[in-house]
Design a protein around this motif. Sequence first.
Motif, PDB file in Angstrom:
ATOM      1  N   MET A   1      -8.618 -22.957  35.196  1.00 18.66           N
ATOM      2  CA  MET A   1      -9.978 -23.480  35.033  1.00 18.66           C
ATOM      3  C   MET A   1      -9.957 -25.004  35.146  1.00 18.66           C
ATOM      4  O   MET A   1      -9.153 -25.664  34.487  1.00 18.66           O
ATOM      5  CB  MET A   1     -10.555 -23.056  33.675  1.00 18.66           C
ATOM      6  N   ASN A   2     -10.813 -25.525  35.980  1.00 14.27           N
ATOM      7  CA  ASN A   2     -10.873 -26.967  36.200  1.00 14.27           C
ATOM      8  C   ASN A   2     -11.583 -27.633  35.010  1.00 14.27           C
ATOM      9  O   ASN A   2     -12.773 -27.419  34.777  1.00 14.27           O
ATOM     10  CB  ASN A   2     -11.618 -27.267  37.506  1.00 14.27           C
ATOM     11  N   LEU A   3     -10.838 -28.455  34.272  1.00 16.04           N
ATOM     12  CA  LEU A   3     -11.415 -29.075  33.077  1.00 16.04           C
ATOM     13  C   LEU A   3     -12.460 -30.132  33.412  1.00 16.04           C
ATOM     14  O   LEU A   3     -13.284 -30.473  32.563  1.00 16.04           O
ATOM     15  CB  LEU A   3     -10.310 -29.685  32.222  1.00 16.04           C
ATOM     16  N   ARG A   4     -12.453 -30.648  34.635  1.00 15.93           N
ATOM     17  CA  ARG A   4     -13.534 -31.558  35.032  1.00 15.93           C
ATOM     18  C   ARG A   4     -14.863 -30.814  35.093  1.00 15.93           C
ATOM     19  O   ARG A   4     -15.917 -31.372  34.770  1.00 15.93           O
ATOM     20  CB  ARG A   4     -13.216 -32.196  36.384  1.00 15.93           C
ATOM     21  N   PHE A   5     -14.810 -29.557  35.506  1.00 18.08           N
ATOM     22  CA  PHE A   5     -16.027 -28.746  35.540  1.00 18.08           C
ATOM     23  C   PHE A   5     -16.474 -28.413  34.113  1.00 18.08           C
ATOM     24  O   PHE A   5     -17.672 -28.398  33.813  1.00 18.08           O
ATOM     25  CB  PHE A   5     -15.788 -27.469  36.329  1.00 18.08           C
ATOM     26  N   VAL A   6     -15.490 -28.146  33.256  1.00 16.09           N
ATOM     27  CA  VAL A   6     -15.802 -27.872  31.844  1.00 16.09           C
ATOM     28  C   VAL A   6     -16.437 -29.102  31.200  1.00 16.09           C
ATOM     29  O   VAL A   6     -17.425 -29.004  30.465  1.00 16.09           O
ATOM     30  CB  VAL A   6     -14.523 -27.472  31.080  1.00 16.09           C
ATOM     31  N   GLU A   7     -15.892 -30.287  31.488  1.00 15.54           N
ATOM     32  CA  GLU A   7     -16.449 -31.534  30.960  1.00 15.54           C
ATOM     33  C   GLU A   7     -17.879 -31.751  31.452  1.00 15.54           C
ATOM     34  O   GLU A   7     -18.759 -32.179  30.686  1.00 15.54           O
ATOM     35  CB  GLU A   7     -15.566 -32.707  31.374  1.00 15.54           C
ATOM     36  N   ALA A   8     -18.110 -31.448  32.719  1.00 18.93           N
ATOM     37  CA  ALA A   8     -19.460 -31.591  33.268  1.00 18.93           C
ATOM     38  C   ALA A   8     -20.438 -30.708  32.509  1.00 18.93           C
ATOM     39  O   ALA A   8     -21.527 -31.151  32.112  1.00 18.93           O
ATOM     40  CB  ALA A   8     -19.461 -31.233  34.751  1.00 18.93           C
ATOM     41  N   PHE A   9     -20.055 -29.454  32.284  1.00 17.83           N
ATOM     42  CA  PHE A   9     -20.942 -28.546  31.544  1.00 17.83           C
ATOM     43  C   PHE A   9     -21.159 -29.032  30.117  1.00 17.83           C
ATOM     44  O   PHE A   9     -22.288 -28.991  29.598  1.00 17.83           O
ATOM     45  CB  PHE A   9     -20.367 -27.130  31.517  1.00 17.83           C
ATOM     46  N   TYR A  10     -20.092 -29.504  29.464  1.00 15.48           N
ATOM     47  CA  TYR A  10     -20.212 -29.962  28.080  1.00 15.48           C
ATOM     48  C   TYR A  10     -21.273 -31.051  27.957  1.00 15.48           C
ATOM     49  O   TYR A  10     -22.106 -31.014  27.048  1.00 15.48           O
ATOM     50  CB  TYR A  10     -18.865 -30.479  27.563  1.00 15.48           C
ATOM     51  N   TRP A  11     -21.252 -32.030  28.877  1.00 21.66           N
ATOM     52  CA  TRP A  11     -22.191 -33.133  28.766  1.00 21.66           C
ATOM     53  C   TRP A  11     -23.601 -32.727  29.183  1.00 21.66           C
ATOM     54  O   TRP A  11     -24.586 -33.224  28.625  1.00 21.66           O
ATOM     55  CB  TRP A  11     -21.707 -34.337  29.565  1.00 21.66           C
ATOM     56  N   VAL A  12     -23.726 -31.804  30.125  1.00 24.19           N
ATOM     57  CA  VAL A  12     -25.055 -31.293  30.461  1.00 24.19           C
ATOM     58  C   VAL A  12     -25.659 -30.605  29.242  1.00 24.19           C
ATOM     59  O   VAL A  12     -26.840 -30.810  28.902  1.00 24.19           O
ATOM     60  CB  VAL A  12     -24.973 -30.316  31.653  1.00 24.19           C
TER      61      VAL A  12
END
Length: 319
Positions: A1-12
């Motif tokens: 799982m790409n953690l950059r994508f996870v970070e993007a979702f977290y901030w959204v």
Amino acid sequence: MNLRFVEAFYWVASLKSVTRAADKLFLTQSAMSSRIAALEEELGVLLLDRRDKQFRLTVAGTRFFTYAQRLLELQREVKAEMGSGAALAVSLRIGAIESVLHSWLIPWIEKLRADHPALALELTVETTPILVEQVQRGTQDIVFAALPAAADGVRSRSLPPMEMVFMGHAQLHRKRRYALSELSELELLTFQRGSHPHVALIDLFRQEGVEPGRVHTISSISAMVQLVQGGFGVATLPLYAVQRMQNYPDLRPLSCNSALQPLPIHASYRTDPSTDAVETVVKSALAFVEAQFGPKARAARAPSRRIVPRSGASKKSMS
């Protein structure tokens, strides 16, 4: 799982806006949307409800938000354990009111940069209401203001308050001690209408049963200082801010039988599970300000708080 994508979702999810999250991560809105879409495809579920213009997480999105926070916290722990999280190589957006700027912000930033040379800062000077709104919306990471901010994911810490004084011209305001009624007859300068110093000044007159004459509201400390230096009235200013202004030696704090309320200062900041940079910077500010304005620092400065006049000014003018 790409953690950059996870970070993007977290901030959204945290900021309740794709646009604000994109600004936070210095991405375009389309890039942010692409990351969320890629994460949804990998998980096989929709995380955002896109049926109308109102922001909503799906049931799956609400559940995954908890996992996203834990994943980012785990990433931070791994980096710290393996030694890659030692340096603060991040960019932080910091906002402050003018009183903080003219008192301790610059020397603190100088120390912060010396301690963390890889840290990049984006500095904004604004009024308290604007700064509070900005940190709530996620367009600031840390703000130093007269009021704390309250929102999901936002924490606040109280800093030592700033001593506020009536500041006059040494040659024009020579009395050893003023009554509030005497000051009410002068032109009074304070911060913008509705600010803490403005409200505190009006409340002080009201409590003492004194009607002030003209109260001028000015948003700039430097403008107030120049006006007082030019002989126009008496200003309510943070004592330490004026003491740092070496170009205005004729200013002196006026002793008054009614003391002004100290100016409260709060550090409000958004927590970030992926890095401890924000908490590190806030701790640095708290330690620096405590050393400058805490009880021990005030006790050490107590015998010599007056502003020294330039040569030629009489001792009587500082009495």
